[in-house]
Design a protein around this motif. Structure first.
Motif, PDB file in Angstrom:
ATOM      1  N   LYS A  14     -14.336 -11.405 -36.317  1.00 10.41           N
ATOM      2  CA  LYS A  14     -14.720 -12.665 -36.960  1.00 10.41           C
ATOM      3  C   LYS A  14     -15.854 -12.458 -37.960  1.00 10.41           C
ATOM      4  N   GLU A  15     -16.709 -11.477 -37.693  1.00  9.93           N
ATOM      5  CA  GLU A  15     -17.805 -11.176 -38.615  1.00  9.93           C
ATOM      6  C   GLU A  15     -17.281 -10.534 -39.897  1.00  9.93           C
ATOM      7  N   SER A  16     -16.186  -9.786 -39.785  1.00 11.75           N
ATOM      8  CA  SER A  16     -15.666  -9.060 -40.943  1.00 11.75           C
ATOM      9  C   SER A  16     -14.743  -9.907 -41.806  1.00 11.75           C
ATOM     10  N   SER A  17     -14.202 -11.001 -41.245  1.00  9.90           N
ATOM     11  CA  SER A  17     -13.297 -11.847 -42.009  1.00  9.90           C
ATOM     12  C   SER A  17     -13.279 -13.252 -41.436  1.00  9.90           C
ATOM     13  N   ALA A  18     -13.137 -14.243 -42.322  1.00 12.57           N
ATOM     14  CA  ALA A  18     -13.033 -15.640 -41.892  1.00 12.57           C
ATOM     15  C   ALA A  18     -11.586 -16.114 -41.924  1.00 12.57           C
ATOM     16  N   ASN A  19     -10.685 -15.219 -42.324  1.00 14.66           N
ATOM     17  CA  ASN A  19      -9.271 -15.565 -42.433  1.00 14.66           C
ATOM     18  C   ASN A  19      -8.574 -15.348 -41.090  1.00 14.66           C
ATOM     19  N   ASN A  20      -8.013 -16.407 -40.527  1.00 18.25           N
ATOM     20  CA  ASN A  20      -7.401 -16.316 -39.201  1.00 18.25           C
ATOM     21  C   ASN A  20      -6.251 -15.322 -39.141  1.00 18.25           C
ATOM     22  N   GLU A  21      -5.467 -15.250 -40.204  1.00 18.53           N
ATOM     23  CA  GLU A  21      -4.336 -14.328 -40.224  1.00 18.53           C
ATOM     24  C   GLU A  21      -4.824 -12.873 -40.229  1.00 18.53           C
ATOM     25  N   ASP A  22      -5.903 -12.616 -40.983  1.00 19.43           N
ATOM     26  CA  ASP A  22      -6.483 -11.272 -41.001  1.00 19.43           C
ATOM     27  C   ASP A  22      -7.013 -10.891 -39.621  1.00 19.43           C
ATOM     28  N   ILE A  23      -7.700 -11.832 -38.975  1.00 23.55           N
ATOM     29  CA  ILE A  23      -8.259 -11.572 -37.651  1.00 23.55           C
ATOM     30  C   ILE A  23      -7.140 -11.272 -36.658  1.00 23.55           C
ATOM     31  N   TYR A  24      -6.070 -12.045 -36.734  1.00 20.37           N
ATOM     32  CA  TYR A  24      -4.922 -11.813 -35.840  1.00 20.37           C
ATOM     33  C   TYR A  24      -4.324 -10.429 -36.070  1.00 20.37           C
ATOM     34  N   ASN A  25      -4.074 -10.084 -37.310  1.00 22.37           N
ATOM     35  CA  ASN A  25      -3.464  -8.786 -37.620  1.00 22.37           C
ATOM     36  C   ASN A  25      -4.354  -7.629 -37.184  1.00 22.37           C
ATOM     37  N   ASN A  26      -5.668  -7.785 -37.365  1.00 27.79           N
ATOM     38  CA  ASN A  26      -6.603  -6.731 -36.961  1.00 27.79           C
ATOM     39  C   ASN A  26      -6.688  -6.626 -35.436  1.00 27.79           C
ATOM     40  N   LEU A  27      -6.608  -7.763 -34.750  1.00 24.42           N
ATOM     41  CA  LEU A  27      -6.620  -7.734 -33.285  1.00 24.42           C
ATOM     42  C   LEU A  27      -5.333  -7.105 -32.766  1.00 24.42           C
ATOM     43  N   LEU A  28      -4.231  -7.377 -33.437  1.00 23.73           N
ATOM     44  CA  LEU A  28      -2.956  -6.764 -33.065  1.00 23.73           C
ATOM     45  C   LEU A  28      -3.033  -5.246 -33.219  1.00 23.73           C
ATOM     46  N   ALA A  29      -3.618  -4.793 -34.334  1.00 19.17           N
ATOM     47  CA  ALA A  29      -3.771  -3.350 -34.561  1.00 19.17           C
ATOM     48  C   ALA A  29      -4.669  -2.730 -33.484  1.00 19.17           C
ATOM     49  N   TYR A  30      -5.726  -3.442 -33.098  1.00 12.65           N
ATOM     50  CA  TYR A  30      -6.631  -2.965 -32.042  1.00 12.65           C
ATOM     51  C   TYR A  30      -5.879  -2.852 -30.714  1.00 12.65           C
ATOM     52  N   ALA A  31      -5.040  -3.840 -30.398  1.00 15.44           N
ATOM     53  CA  ALA A  31      -4.286  -3.825 -29.140  1.00 15.44           C
ATOM     54  C   ALA A  31      -3.297  -2.670 -29.111  1.00 15.44           C
ATOM     55  N   VAL A  32      -2.650  -2.397 -30.237  1.00 13.66           N
ATOM     56  CA  VAL A  32      -1.708  -1.271 -30.310  1.00 13.66           C
ATOM     57  C   VAL A  32      -2.445   0.042 -30.078  1.00 13.66           C
ATOM     58  N   LYS A  33      -3.620   0.184 -30.694  1.00 12.07           N
ATOM     59  CA  LYS A  33      -4.402   1.412 -30.579  1.00 12.07           C
ATOM     60  C   LYS A  33      -4.974   1.605 -29.175  1.00 12.07           C
ATOM     61  N   SER A  34      -5.393   0.498 -28.544  1.00 12.56           N
ATOM     62  CA  SER A  34      -6.099   0.596 -27.263  1.00 12.56           C
ATOM     63  C   SER A  34      -5.199   0.449 -26.047  1.00 12.56           C
ATOM     64  N   GLY A  35      -3.989  -0.072 -26.241  1.00  9.50           N
ATOM     65  CA  GLY A  35      -3.094  -0.312 -25.120  1.00  9.50           C
ATOM     66  C   GLY A  35      -2.233   0.890 -24.788  1.00  9.50           C
ATOM     67  N   PRO A  36      -1.311   0.738 -23.844  1.00 11.34           N
ATOM     68  CA  PRO A  36      -0.408   1.831 -23.469  1.00 11.34           C
ATOM     69  C   PRO A  36       0.442   2.270 -24.656  1.00 11.34           C
ATOM     70  N   PRO A  37       0.799   3.542 -24.736  1.00  6.14           N
ATOM     71  CA  PRO A  37       1.603   4.056 -25.855  1.00  6.14           C
ATOM     72  C   PRO A  37       2.929   3.324 -26.039  1.00  6.14           C
ATOM     73  N   SER A  38       3.515   2.844 -24.950  1.00  2.75           N
ATOM     74  CA  SER A  38       4.818   2.165 -25.050  1.00  2.75           C
ATOM     75  C   SER A  38       4.706   0.775 -25.664  1.00  2.75           C
ATOM     76  N   PHE A  39       3.481   0.243 -25.715  1.00  2.00           N
ATOM     77  CA  PHE A  39       3.280  -1.107 -26.253  1.00  2.00           C
ATOM     78  C   PHE A  39       3.023  -1.016 -27.757  1.00  2.00           C
ATOM     79  N   SER A  40       4.079  -0.845 -28.499  1.00  6.19           N
ATOM     80  CA  SER A  40       3.994  -0.751 -29.955  1.00  6.19           C
ATOM     81  C   SER A  40       3.721  -2.129 -30.557  1.00  6.19           C
ATOM     82  N   GLU A  41       3.497  -2.143 -31.861  1.00  4.17           N
ATOM     83  CA  GLU A  41       3.309  -3.427 -32.545  1.00  4.17           C
ATOM     84  C   GLU A  41       4.546  -4.310 -32.373  1.00  4.17           C
ATOM     85  N   GLU A  42       5.721  -3.704 -32.404  1.00  2.00           N
ATOM     86  CA  GLU A  42       6.963  -4.454 -32.250  1.00  2.00           C
ATOM     87  C   GLU A  42       7.055  -5.094 -30.871  1.00  2.00           C
ATOM     88  N   VAL A  43       6.640  -4.363 -29.839  1.00  2.00           N
ATOM     89  CA  VAL A  43       6.670  -4.878 -28.472  1.00  2.00           C
ATOM     90  C   VAL A  43       5.655  -6.008 -28.299  1.00  2.00           C
TER      91      VAL A  43
END
Length: 212
Positions: free
Chosen positions: A109-138
């Protein structure tokens, strides 16, 4: 009861206020003397409590990490639910505790005020930090399973209805959620159980352990 201004749900299922937004109040317990309500918003609960009489001894319990508070982007709320655990992803993503997630959301939220950007960045964080089988598509499939779960039953007359807009595209795993105009895509791998656990055949995502 639901409309554009207010939602009141009588259920102890935490997914309801998480999915429906900060204005949703869930009645978790209702007795002759006691009433327990919950919401993802402290402001909403304070407004509800302001209508109580002076004789009330009600108290407000605030979670240490209110990760949903103020989040209006429906897919971001759904992604938060997927990360911490919900009906579509029981147990959530191992290794991402609410405290860690709250810190990451604050940084985004500090890096962007755009909700769509925040969502996409959180999605990228979840893919990186979650189990390998949990891809962006999953993960996106999990999110869509929450956002586009129809509000009317499968097979009923008329068009499918949704909490938000009808889905433009959906993966094959969510075939039953489509509207007449939805474009279906292949999506992540889907496997079929022949009925060994629930007594009837059903599909599940290949990325998930079968009994999750």
């Amino acid at each position: 009861f639901m409309n554009k201004k207010f939602q009141l749900v009588m259920s102890n299922d935490a997914d309801y206020p998480a999915d429906l937004g900060d204005k949703c109040i869930a009645i978790k317990e209702f007795g002759t003397k006691d009433l327990v309500i919950s919401s993802t918003s402290k402001v909403t609960l304070e407004k509800a409590m302001s209508s109580l009489g002076n004789e009330s001894n009600a108290n407000l319990k605030v979670p240490p990490h209110p990760i949903y508070e103020g989040v209006v982007h429906i897919k971001m709320r759904a992604l938060i639910s997927v990360i911490i655990g919900c009906d579509v992803c029981p147990g959530g993503l191992p290794g991402i505790a609410p405290k860690t997630l709250a810190s990451e959301i604050a940084k985004l939220k500090e890096s962007s005020a755009n909700n769509e950007d925040i969502y996409n960045n959180l999605l990228a964080y979840a893919v990186k930090s979650g189990p390998p089988s949990f891809s962006e598509e999953v993960l996106t499939t999990f999110v869509n399973a929450i956002v586009y779960q129809p509000t009317n039953e499968f097979g009923c007359e008329g068009e499918r209805t949704y909490i938000s807009d009808a889905p433009q595209e959906l993966p094959g795993y969510l075939q039953e959620f489509k509207s007449a105009a939805t474009i279906m895509e292949s999506g992540p791998d889907v496997l079929e159980c022949k009925g060994s656990c629930y007594g009837h055949s059903h599909n599940f995502l290949g990325a998930m352990k079968h009994h999750q």
